[in-house]
Design a protein around this motif. Structure first.
Motif, PDB file in Angstrom:
ATOM      1  N   ASP A 210      38.313  32.538  33.557  1.00 43.33           N
ATOM      2  CA  ASP A 210      38.896  31.367  34.218  1.00 43.33           C
ATOM      3  C   ASP A 210      39.108  30.248  33.199  1.00 43.33           C
ATOM      4  O   ASP A 210      38.967  30.454  31.983  1.00 43.33           O
ATOM      5  CB  ASP A 210      38.024  30.931  35.393  1.00 43.33           C
ATOM      6  CG  ASP A 210      36.868  30.030  34.983  1.00 43.33           C
ATOM      7  OD1 ASP A 210      36.423  30.108  33.815  1.00 43.33           O
ATOM      8  OD2 ASP A 210      36.406  29.240  35.824  1.00 43.33           O
ATOM      9  N   ALA A 211      39.413  29.051  33.666  1.00 44.98           N
ATOM     10  CA  ALA A 211      39.732  27.934  32.781  1.00 44.98           C
ATOM     11  C   ALA A 211      38.563  27.531  31.900  1.00 44.98           C
ATOM     12  O   ALA A 211      38.759  26.957  30.818  1.00 44.98           O
ATOM     13  CB  ALA A 211      40.207  26.734  33.601  1.00 44.98           C
ATOM     14  N   ALA A 212      37.334  27.823  32.343  1.00 41.52           N
ATOM     15  CA  ALA A 212      36.151  27.447  31.570  1.00 41.52           C
ATOM     16  C   ALA A 212      35.617  28.600  30.733  1.00 41.52           C
ATOM     17  O   ALA A 212      34.626  28.439  30.019  1.00 41.52           O
ATOM     18  CB  ALA A 212      35.055  26.935  32.501  1.00 41.52           C
ATOM     19  N   GLY A 213      36.240  29.765  30.836  1.00 43.45           N
ATOM     20  CA  GLY A 213      35.760  30.927  30.098  1.00 43.45           C
ATOM     21  C   GLY A 213      34.834  31.812  30.895  1.00 43.45           C
ATOM     22  O   GLY A 213      34.229  32.738  30.339  1.00 43.45           O
ATOM     23  N   ILE A 214      34.704  31.561  32.206  1.00 37.55           N
ATOM     24  CA  ILE A 214      33.876  32.417  33.062  1.00 37.55           C
ATOM     25  C   ILE A 214      34.582  33.754  33.253  1.00 37.55           C
ATOM     26  O   ILE A 214      35.763  33.800  33.616  1.00 37.55           O
ATOM     27  CB  ILE A 214      33.634  31.756  34.425  1.00 37.55           C
ATOM     28  CG1 ILE A 214      32.790  30.488  34.256  1.00 37.55           C
ATOM     29  CG2 ILE A 214      32.944  32.721  35.392  1.00 37.55           C
ATOM     30  CD1 ILE A 214      32.658  29.673  35.522  1.00 37.55           C
ATOM     31  N   ILE A 215      33.877  34.835  33.021  1.00 36.60           N
ATOM     32  CA  ILE A 215      34.489  36.158  33.111  1.00 36.60           C
ATOM     33  C   ILE A 215      34.796  36.505  34.570  1.00 36.60           C
ATOM     34  O   ILE A 215      33.923  36.404  35.440  1.00 36.60           O
ATOM     35  CB  ILE A 215      33.593  37.244  32.467  1.00 36.60           C
ATOM     36  CG1 ILE A 215      34.298  38.597  32.448  1.00 36.60           C
ATOM     37  CG2 ILE A 215      32.213  37.301  33.113  1.00 36.60           C
ATOM     38  CD1 ILE A 215      35.549  38.627  31.623  1.00 36.60           C
ATOM     39  N   LEU A 216      36.047  36.899  34.822  1.00 37.32           N
ATOM     40  CA  LEU A 216      36.493  37.229  36.173  1.00 37.32           C
ATOM     41  C   LEU A 216      36.827  38.706  36.342  1.00 37.32           C
ATOM     42  O   LEU A 216      36.852  39.215  37.453  1.00 37.32           O
ATOM     43  CB  LEU A 216      37.734  36.407  36.534  1.00 37.32           C
ATOM     44  CG  LEU A 216      37.578  34.888  36.537  1.00 37.32           C
ATOM     45  CD1 LEU A 216      38.908  34.235  36.887  1.00 37.32           C
ATOM     46  CD2 LEU A 216      36.497  34.455  37.518  1.00 37.32           C
TER      47      LEU A 216
END
Length: 260
Positions: free
Chosen positions: A130-136
């Motif tokens: 996502d925009a913060a680098g959270i793995i989706l």
């Protein structure tokens, strides 16, 4: 040294099944599931062979056998999906700007789902953050196919239900047919045009400014490769290798975004 602190274990312990007890009461008692998970995490972090597991953990045969059982029952998929969904429901996931990229992992032994490239024989890991680098999303493939052909498969394997609003990639993802198909799903594909592109340019320069923040997915891969078992593939079966990758993703979420 513990691989999981108490808060991290509390977050996932109910997702890890206990060993099935025999109805006749015979047989050895199952080793504690946290002790086994700690052993699996040591293998993940160090990249060492199973037989090198230190004595402070259960026997490596026990850890390996339980790991295989957890892979077959989908435990590692359940853990990452539960953590990602929890973050999303608490407003911790930003789908307005997501990033996609792939990376190559050398395969040292013969294995399924391995392809030849200029770098050698290996496997490709595709990731969306996502925009913060959270793995989706994570998907594992032969290294041979071009990354643009793996986008939709990677989206299908995302950990949460909603689609990204925008999906940003490098020039490898410049594809008008893919762009149209993703628009039907509500996702705007943003990628710089290839230098040899013959068709009319379709990307708006203002949108391409978002491309500068694509380093966030590259940072994710740097975090992932801190878990050495994901750097080189030793597993013959792709589901075992992917399980290690999913477990590494879960640890990244627990340490970086849950602040546990």
């Amino acid at each position: 040294m513990s691989e999981l602190n108490e808060k991290q274990w509390e977050k996932i312990k109910d997702l890890v099944p206990e060993g099935i007890r025999r109805t006749d009461g015979k047989g050895r008692p199952w080793r504690d599931k946290r002790e086994v998970m700690e052993g699996v995490l040591w293998i993940l972090r160090t990249g060492a062979p199973w037989k090198d597991l230190p004595d402070r953990y259960p026997p490596y045969q026990t850890c390996h056998r339980r790991f295989q059982g957890w892979v077959k029952s989908g435990v590692f998929t359940l853990i990452i999906e539960t953590l990602a969904t929890d973050l999303y429901e608490r407003g911790g996931v930003d789908l307005s700007e997501c990033y996609i990229d792939g990376t190559f992992c050398m395969a040292k032994k013969g294995a399924l789902l391995v392809g030849k490239t200029k770098k050698g024989k290996g496997t490709k890991i595709m990731a969306i953050t996502d925009a913060a680098g959270i793995i989706l999303s994570i998907s594992v493939h032969s290294a041979s196919p071009h990354e643009v052909t793996l986008v939709e498969k990677t989206l299908e394997e995302r950990f949460i239900i909603p689609h990204p609003e925008r999906l940003i990639g490098d020039k490898a993802y410049d594809s008008d047919p893919l762009d149209e198909r993703l628009k039907e799903q509500g996702t705007d594909l943003i990628a710089p045009h290839r230098d040899n592109r013959k068709k009319k340019k379709t990307q708006d320069g203002r949108k391409l400014k978002r491309y500068k923040r694509r380093w966030k997915v590259e940072r994710f891969f740097a975090w992932l490769f801190n878990y050495r078992r994901t750097v080189v593939r030793y597993e013959y079966h792709e589901e075992n290798f992917k399980a290690f990758v999913l477990l590494a993703c879960s640890m990244i979420l627990l340490k970086s975004f849950f602040h546990l």
